[in-house]
Design an enzyme around this catalytic site. Structure first.
Site, PDB file in Angstrom:
ATOM      1  N   LYS A  48       0.869  -1.176   0.000  1.00 10.06           N
ATOM      2  CA  LYS A  48       0.000   0.000   0.000  1.00 10.06           C
ATOM      3  C   LYS A  48       0.902   1.220   0.000  1.00 10.06           C
ATOM      4  O   LYS A  48       2.051   1.138   0.408  1.00 10.06           O
ATOM      5  CB  LYS A  48      -0.898  -0.011   1.242  1.00 10.06           C
ATOM      6  CG  LYS A  48      -1.951  -1.093   1.182  1.00 10.06           C
ATOM      7  CD  LYS A  48      -3.018  -0.836   2.229  1.00 10.06           C
ATOM      8  CE  LYS A  48      -3.872  -2.060   2.442  1.00 10.06           C
ATOM      9  NZ  LYS A  48      -4.573  -1.985   3.734  1.00 10.06           N
ATOM     10  N   HIS A  55       1.704   6.549   2.946  1.00  6.89           N
ATOM     11  CA  HIS A  55       0.898   7.774   2.859  1.00  6.89           C
ATOM     12  C   HIS A  55       1.300   8.804   3.905  1.00  6.89           C
ATOM     13  O   HIS A  55       2.218   8.584   4.699  1.00  6.89           O
ATOM     14  CB  HIS A  55      -0.592   7.442   2.921  1.00  6.89           C
ATOM     15  CG  HIS A  55      -0.985   6.677   4.148  1.00  6.89           C
ATOM     16  ND1 HIS A  55      -0.917   7.226   5.401  1.00  6.89           N
ATOM     17  CD2 HIS A  55      -1.426   5.408   4.307  1.00  6.89           C
ATOM     18  CE1 HIS A  55      -1.337   6.331   6.275  1.00  6.89           C
ATOM     19  NE2 HIS A  55      -1.622   5.218   5.641  1.00  6.89           N
ATOM     20  N   HIS A  75       1.894   7.800   7.422  1.00  6.69           N
ATOM     21  CA  HIS A  75       3.178   7.137   7.688  1.00  6.69           C
ATOM     22  C   HIS A  75       4.311   8.150   7.740  1.00  6.69           C
ATOM     23  O   HIS A  75       5.243   7.998   8.515  1.00  6.69           O
ATOM     24  CB  HIS A  75       3.463   6.085   6.627  1.00  6.69           C
ATOM     25  CG  HIS A  75       2.476   4.960   6.638  1.00  6.69           C
ATOM     26  ND1 HIS A  75       1.739   4.622   5.541  1.00  6.69           N
ATOM     27  CD2 HIS A  75       2.080   4.132   7.629  1.00  6.69           C
ATOM     28  CE1 HIS A  75       0.931   3.622   5.849  1.00  6.69           C
ATOM     29  NE2 HIS A  75       1.122   3.299   7.116  1.00  6.69           N
TER      30      HIS A  75
HETATM   31  N1  ARG Z   1       0.688  -0.736   9.522  1.00  6.78           N
HETATM   32  C1  ARG Z   1      -0.315   0.039  10.194  1.00  6.78           C
HETATM   33  C2  ARG Z   1      -0.965   1.016   9.234  1.00  6.78           C
HETATM   34  O1  ARG Z   1      -0.358   1.417   8.292  1.00  6.78           O
HETATM   35  C3  ARG Z   1       0.238   0.833  11.342  1.00  6.78           C
HETATM   36  C4  ARG Z   1       0.782  -0.010  12.457  1.00  6.78           C
HETATM   37  C5  ARG Z   1       0.689   0.656  13.773  1.00  6.78           C
HETATM   38  N2  ARG Z   1       1.245  -0.118  14.838  1.00  6.78           N
HETATM   39  C6  ARG Z   1       0.650  -1.090  15.485  1.00  6.78           C
HETATM   40  N3  ARG Z   1       1.327  -1.752  16.390  1.00  6.78           N
HETATM   41  N4  ARG Z   1      -0.585  -1.431  15.203  1.00  6.78           N
HETATM   42  O2  ARG Z   1      -2.110   1.386   9.419  1.00  6.78           O
END
Ligand code: ARG
Length: 573
Positions: A135, A138, A141
């Site tokens: 993905k 964005h 992030h």
């Molecule tokens: N990969 C997830 C996202 O992009 C964020 C992860 C956040 N950290 C966690 N431990 N859930 O939405």
């Protein structure tokens, strides 16, 4: 004079200690209790330090007491004045003594100025960035990446052992989809060239296909089931996607000065998921709901949480529960921070509640660092935003702005590299200009400007100091007589420099990057006033040398502040 004091790393504390000693003698309250109560007065005209007498809870009228204390405080080398404003006792410190002690101390501490040891012996995990393979990387992030790096830097500056962790979104049904898509649209060449973009393209295409062919989702689910069951064949493709993506991420992070100690991810939780699930069952927290397994958190107004689907596969939250357990068992952290956008507030509340219900003592040591949205982010290529496209655009824009502004810029050895660093500063400073939780609108034109509260302005202030010091080319030492440095603008800069260590310490409450940005802007503005009046070029030594000491201390402090928010302070631009 006062040699022993220079061992203290925070000169304001030296003055506070002296004030506290005297107030202690008058009030009977210990210096240790008093020191944290000494604050900068709301109105700087009132003095340099103030204490609210009602907080001391003494017998008698606070206004009367404040007045009496003000009369009794003895003036000495440290304290040069005492007055009261209502129930406040205001103290004035010797600005010349502060100047002598502080500049010397900053000069000697260099890049460690502002560091302290309050976190000594404690270990924290800061989890941030955490993009999803396939993905786009964005805006959320991007914010997690730079704010998270800041949170880690703040801990390190306060003496904590800091583990930076990237928890990749690299597991789940979407990898089933991705694998199917790769079978149909994948190209080895493209994958090697730019794995992040190629996987994303495939992901978009297969999702379009799935809209007209519902069986694709079923195929993806069973593919993912094979992954969770440990099927070596499907796992080897997935692990290539993961490795190639990490390699590419690493290049982007390096550009941002960011290093991860651990590349973890949803795929790495493995047996801890089962372990966590068993614990949940033992505590009687699992309920059955049409074949799916859920935890009911209605009591806490946190809804119902599905932890296992009816086909036995796990979910995002299940992996987070397992991951937390795994991290505690692996690292025995004292604190753990999740730097994640506010869209996931509920998810993290559910996670922390579940850990708490498992009666894990450390559940209370997990914190969510939340932040708002960036709106209006798009690049020339469109609305799907990849971090390296943003950085590239910032770099190109910066390059053309600087070519227009400065003819010196064109003579720099590697102008593109400088433009890249200034461009990154522009993006980072804009992001950190307001409180984290606020949404903001991405504005390329505004952030690359040299006027206003921008990254380029801060970098310019730093490189200007560097250039003055470089051109003067004098050998400086910490024992230069500073007595000619008495102009109000110079003492103002000294005041601001003296606040730096307290600012770093206070970041541990609230973790607001805008505090550092505002501090840096305040320092840069005060410096710019100074540079107009206090020249170095063609000045006699007794004026030029103390000024150079001031500018060196300012460069050290501004540089440390910029590094704290993750920037590379520039010496030429
Ligand atoms: N990969 C997830 C996202 O992009 C964020 C992860 C956040 N950290 C966690 N431990 N859930 O939405």
């Amino acid at each position: 004079r006062f040699r022993h004091l220079c061992r203290s790393r925070n000169m304001l504390e030296v003055f506070k200690l002296e004030a506290a000693k005297q107030i202690s003698a008058l009030s009977g309250i210990s210096s240790e209790t008093l020191i944290p109560m000494l604050e900068a007065p709301k109105n700087p005209e009132n003095g340099d330090m103030a204490i609210a007498i009602p907080r001391l809870k003494l017998k008698g009228n606070p206004v009367q007491l404040a007045k009496e204390f003000a009369e009794k405080i003895q003036k000495n080398e440290f304290i040069v004045g005492a007055t009261n404003a209502g129930p406040f006792l205001n103290l004035r410190i010797s600005k010349t003594l502060q100047r002598d002690l502080l500049l010397k101390s900053v000069f000697e501490q260099g890049s460690t100025y502002g560091k302290c040891e309050i976190g000594q012996g404690k270990k924290v995990i800061v989890e941030f960035s955490s993009p999803n393979i396939a993905k786009p990387f964005h805006a959320g992030h991007l914010r997690s990446t730079i704010i998270g790096n800041f949170i880690a830097n703040v801990h390190a500056a306060n003496g904590y052992e800091t583990i930076t962790m990237n928890y990749l979104g690299d597991w789940g049904k979407q990898y089933g989809l991705l694998a199917l898509g790769f079978g149909k649209y994948g190209s080895e060449d493209e994958l090697l060239k730019d794995p992040i973009k190629h996987l994303f393209d495939i992901y978009v295409k297969i999702n379009v296909d799935a809209e007209s062919d519902a069986t694709i989702h079923d195929q993806a689910r069973s593919y993912f089931k094979r992954m969770e069951d440990g099927d070596a064949e499907v796992l080897s493709l997935w692990s290539r996607f993961r490795d190639l993506s990490i390699e590419k991420y690493k290049q982007i992070y390096a550009r941002l000065n960011i290093n991860f100690d651990v590349y973890s991810g949803e795929s790495q939780v493995n047996e801890y998921m089962e372990k966590a699930y068993e614990m949940l069952e033992q505590k009687g927290l699992i309920e059955d709901s049409q074949g799916a397994k859920i935890i009911d958190l209605e009591k806490y107004k946190l809804g119902k949480v599905v932890v296992k689907k009816s086909d036995g596969t796990t979910l995002y939250i299940t992996r987070d529960i397992g991951a937390a357990l795994q991290r505690y068992e692996t690292y025995k952290f004292d604190e753990m921070y999740y730097v994640v956008a506010s869209q996931q507030d509920l998810h993290l509340k559910q996670l922390f509640k579940i850990l708490d219900l498992l009666e894990l003592g450390w559940a209370k040591k997990c914190y969510h660092i939340s932040f708002g949205m960036v709106t209006g982010m798009s690049t020339r290529k469109g609305n799907v935003v990849f971090l390296d496209d943003i950085l590239k655009e910032a770099q190109e824009t910066m390059h053309s702005v600087m070519l227009k502004n400065e003819n010196k810029y064109a003579q720099i050895e590697k102008p593109e590299e400088v433009a890249d660093l200034v461009g990154i500063s522009a993006v980072v400073v804009q992001d950190m200009s307001a409180r984290r939780i606020k949404n903001y609108e991405f504005n390329m034109e505004q952030m690359v400007s040299f006027e206003g509260d921008t990254g380029p302005y801060l970098q310019y202030a730093h490189s200007r100091l560097s250039s003055i010091i470089r051109k003067a080319d004098r050998k400086l030492d910490a024992n230069i007589d500073l007595s000619t440095l008495s102009e109000p603008c110079a003492l103002e800069v000294v005041d601001i420099l003296a606040q730096y260590p307290d600012m770093v310490k206070n970041l541990m409450q609230g973790f607001e990057p805008c505090t550092v940005v505002h501090y840096s802007l305040k320092l840069s503005r005060a410096l710019s006033a100074c540079l107009e009046q206090l020249w170095v070029m063609n000045q006699p030594d007794h004026l030029a040398l103390p000024r150079l000491v001031l500018y060196t201390a300012a460069k050290i402090t501004l540089g440390n502040a910029l590094r704290l928010v993750g920037l590379n302070p520039l010496d030429r631009m």
